[in-house]
Design an enzyme around this catalytic site. Structure first.
Site, mmCIF file in Angstrom:
data_model
loop_
_atom_site.group_PDB
_atom_site.id
_atom_site.type_symbol
_atom_site.label_atom_id
_atom_site.label_comp_id
_atom_site.label_asym_id
_atom_site.label_seq_id
_atom_site.Cartn_x
_atom_site.Cartn_y
_atom_site.Cartn_z
ATOM 1 C CB CYS A 25 -21.815 20.435 -79.516
ATOM 2 S SG CYS A 25 -22.456 19.029 -80.418
ATOM 3 N N GLY A 56 -18.099 18.242 -75.022
ATOM 4 C CA GLY A 56 -17.915 17.327 -76.137
ATOM 5 C C GLY A 56 -16.463 16.980 -76.358
ATOM 6 C CG ASN A 75 -25.248 22.838 -77.888
ATOM 7 O OD1 ASN A 75 -25.313 23.465 -76.843
ATOM 8 N ND2 ASN A 75 -25.528 21.561 -77.942
ATOM 9 N N GLY A 76 -27.304 21.398 -80.245
ATOM 10 C CA GLY A 76 -28.726 21.114 -80.093
ATOM 11 C C GLY A 76 -29.153 20.051 -81.070
ATOM 12 C CB CYS A 93 -31.832 21.319 -71.440
ATOM 13 S SG CYS A 93 -31.110 19.797 -70.793
ATOM 14 C CE1 TYR A 102 -22.182 14.520 -66.015
ATOM 15 C CE2 TYR A 102 -23.027 15.215 -68.140
ATOM 16 C CZ TYR A 102 -22.064 14.574 -67.391
ATOM 17 O OH TYR A 102 -20.995 14.009 -67.999
ATOM 18 C CB SER A 132 -20.682 15.293 -62.516
ATOM 19 O OG SER A 132 -20.642 13.954 -62.125
ATOM 20 C CG ASP A 182 -24.427 14.150 -61.705
ATOM 21 O OD1 ASP A 182 -23.295 13.757 -61.390
ATOM 22 O OD2 ASP A 182 -24.947 13.914 -62.812
ATOM 23 C CB CYS A 213 -32.604 13.610 -74.234
ATOM 24 S SG CYS A 213 -32.460 15.339 -74.728
ATOM 25 C CB CYS A 241 -37.053 20.531 -71.629
ATOM 26 S SG CYS A 241 -37.315 18.886 -72.349
ATOM 27 C CB CYS A 249 -34.616 13.027 -69.492
ATOM 28 S SG CYS A 249 -34.111 14.393 -68.448
HETATM 29 P P1 5GP Z 1 -24.485 5.639 -65.253
HETATM 30 O O1 5GP Z 1 -23.207 5.070 -64.777
HETATM 31 O O2 5GP Z 1 -25.618 5.481 -64.278
HETATM 32 O O3 5GP Z 1 -24.843 5.137 -66.605
HETATM 33 O O4 5GP Z 1 -24.258 7.204 -65.454
HETATM 34 C C1 5GP Z 1 -24.260 8.072 -64.361
HETATM 35 C C2 5GP Z 1 -22.998 8.886 -64.339
HETATM 36 O O5 5GP Z 1 -22.745 9.481 -65.596
HETATM 37 C C3 5GP Z 1 -23.079 10.008 -63.345
HETATM 38 O O6 5GP Z 1 -21.850 10.053 -62.625
HETATM 39 C C4 5GP Z 1 -23.266 11.267 -64.175
HETATM 40 O O7 5GP Z 1 -22.536 12.356 -63.606
HETATM 41 C C5 5GP Z 1 -22.740 10.902 -65.511
HETATM 42 N N1 5GP Z 1 -23.601 11.364 -66.617
HETATM 43 C C6 5GP Z 1 -24.904 11.648 -66.615
HETATM 44 N N2 5GP Z 1 -25.332 12.027 -67.835
HETATM 45 C C7 5GP Z 1 -24.272 12.001 -68.635
HETATM 46 C C8 5GP Z 1 -24.084 12.302 -70.006
HETATM 47 O O8 5GP Z 1 -24.992 12.704 -70.748
HETATM 48 N N3 5GP Z 1 -22.814 12.168 -70.478
HETATM 49 C C9 5GP Z 1 -21.776 11.762 -69.691
HETATM 50 N N4 5GP Z 1 -20.578 11.675 -70.234
HETATM 51 N N5 5GP Z 1 -21.934 11.448 -68.400
HETATM 52 C C10 5GP Z 1 -23.163 11.565 -67.869
HETATM 53 MG MG MG Z 2 -20.685 11.864 -62.550
#
Ligand code: 5GP
Ligand code: MG
Length: 477
Positions: A10, A36, A111-112, A245, A251, A293, A356, A392, A444, A447
């Site tokens: 968050c 969030g 947050n956490g 983290c 990301y 991202s 990413d 995670c 950490c 993941c």
């Molecule tokens: P995938 O489509 O492989 O499930 O997710 C990868 C995409 O989701 C990447 O473009 C990455 O930037 C984004 N992403 C990675 N981790 C998270 C997350 O925790 N939350 C959200 N909203 N997007 C994420």
């Molecule tokens: Mg992305």
């Protein structure tokens, strides 16, 4: 129910002693919206009275009503953006939480993720406590309420010394604004200042918008008290090796935010550069990102490899994050809604696509089809983080292990699944070489590696018999 609360990350924000504090918190949270979008809330304090407004959705959705902000009177306020989770979308969980303690009200934004809450919650319930939400953050409120200390500062110190896990929290009372960060420093938290006014935020980008100066991070194991006497730092836990983290750097955090004085942009560029060294693509025509991202990592890759950076995908900024969509069908549709390829840039080109992270693999599988339809000749995917194989427990909203594409699949199998010509992930070593290293600073990487620095203590009640490794690498359950 408990399992639902296991994943959330968050944004938190607090202001002390400034005009229209709630409005400032609103704008600060606006800069932290990426942390969030599930719900938002602000609590202000004015002469012993607390005012609260909250709701489900993004900040502008929640605060769209006329005068909602004006009703939040006072020169201090705290706010919270709650991240999308896998099922606990409930308005009972919206923060900041407010509680009327023996000596006055407090509001708390967290947050956490705490890891030992079930035991404490059970004990408190056996003693008669009534919980209003399923969030672990409420435990801190209950522990404060039961403290025999008179001062909020001491109540808070007592409470946080009983919980374990990740917490970056800000608490508002009538007398002060507090900021506390767990001894491992999982989630970010920083302090800003403008004259006699103080701010607390998850990321420094919130201060830039408000014209506040970024003073310092809240160091792991510290409680910072902000009030009319200025800033006071209290160390409540011995310095330990941190477990920041690393996914915040990959990301989650914004690249224009600073940590320990440096822009995250810099770390992300380094990830791209190291990725280019580890996984070069010979005779590539262009490097593209998956906006937004991976933009910065893609720039790093392009500059190190000497390949031209191009905008091959245009993102529709009015579509929420694809993760928020609850079903797989909607998620897949979301990817198409969100990105459109630029044919003229891609046609007949050998393309390096820098991403990413790969979580479920949905984004890249869809994108590969779109990019090929747009005429790309070859697609070489390069990922600026290692394969995500483990869930995670400290705040990231990753799905269960079985939904993670890298769980049980080789890189070759993932490449085939996505449908691209080659695939390369940054190594854990390459990632760690991209972020600041100094004595006592650690990250950490659970993941990617499955090495969980603090064991999850609560899984027996959530029904999941997850196995994890403790800090010594011993597997346990
Ligand atoms: P995938 O489509 O492989 O499930 O997710 C990868 C995409 O989701 C990447 O473009 C990455 O930037 C984004 N992403 C990675 N981790 C998270 C997350 O925790 N939350 C959200 N909203 N997007 C994420
Ligand atoms: Mg992305």
């Amino acid at each position: 129910m408990a399992a639902e609360t296991l994943r959330h990350n968050c944004g938190v924000m607090g202001i002390w002693n400034d005009d229209n504090a709630a409005e400032l918190v609103f704008h600060g949270l606006y800069s932290l919206q990426h942390r969030g979008q599930e719900s938002a809330g602000i609590v202000s304090a004015d002469d012993g009275r607390f005012y609260r407004h909250f709701g489900m959705g993004t900040l502008t959705q929640v605060f769209s009503g006329p005068d909602t902000l004006k009703k939040l009177k006072g020169r201090s306020a705290v706010g919270h953006n709650r991240y999308s989770t896998t099922g606990s979308s409930s308005q009972y969980n919206i923060q900041p939480l407010v509680a009327e303690l023996r000596d006055g009200p407090v509001a708390i934004a967290h947050n956490g993720n705490l890891v030992n809450t079930q035991k404490i919650r059970r004990q408190l319930q056996e003693d008669g406590a009534i919980f209003h939400s399923t969030t672990d953050s409420e435990i801190i409120v209950h522990l404060m309420a039961r403290s025999k200390h008179n001062m909020v500062r001491d109540k808070l110190l007592e409470a946080i010394q009983k919980v374990e896990g990740a917490y970056s929290i800000t608490v508002l009372s009538d007398h002060a604004l507090y900021a506390a960060r767990d001894p491992y420093g999982w989630r970010p938290l920083c302090i800003g200042r403008k004259g006699d006014a103080w701010g607390v935020a998850s990321e420094t980008c919130a201060f830039d918008l408000l014209g506040y100066e970024y003073i310092q991070d809240v160091n792991p194991g510290e409680l910072v008290v902000l009030n009319g006497s200025g800033m006071k730092v209290i160390r409540f836990a011995e310095p330990k090796r941190t477990f920041h983290c690393i996914f915040e750097h990959v990301y989650f955090s914004r690249p224009d935010s600073r940590v320990a004085g440096e822009y995250i942009d810099k770390y992300r560029r380094r990830m791209g550069k190291n990725l280019s060294e580890e996984h070069p693509v010979e005779d590539a025509d262009i490097v593209i990102s998956v906006p937004d991202s991976s933009n910065t990592a893609a720039l790093g890759y392009a500059s190190r490899s000497g390949t031209r950076f191009e905008m091959g995908l245009i993102r529709n900024h009015y579509v929420g994050r694809t993760f928020i969509q609850p079903t797989q069908t909607m998620r897949e549709m979301g990817v198409r809604l969100k990105f459109n390829p630029v044919g003229g840039v891609l046609k007949d080109r050998k393309v390096v696509v820098v991403e990413d992270s790969i979580v479920r693999g949905t984004t890249l599988k869809k994108l590969a089809t779109l990019l090929r339809k747009a005429g790309a000749k070859e697609l070489h995917v390069r990922v600026s983080s290692p394969p995500i194989r483990f869930p995670c427990y400290y705040g990231m909203d990753f799905p269960s292990k079985s939904e993670l594409i890298a769980n049980g699949k080789s890189e070759e199998e993932i490449r085939q699944h996505i449908g691209v010509d080659s695939l390369g992930y940054l190594s854990v070593e390459g990632l760690l070489a991209s972020v600041p290293q100094s004595e006592g600073v650690g990250y950490c990487t659970a993941c990617f590696t499955g090495e969980y620095p603090i064991p999850l203590r609560d899984d027996e009640e959530s029904g999941s018999k997850l196995r994890y490794k403790n800090a010594n690498g011993d597997e346990t359950s």
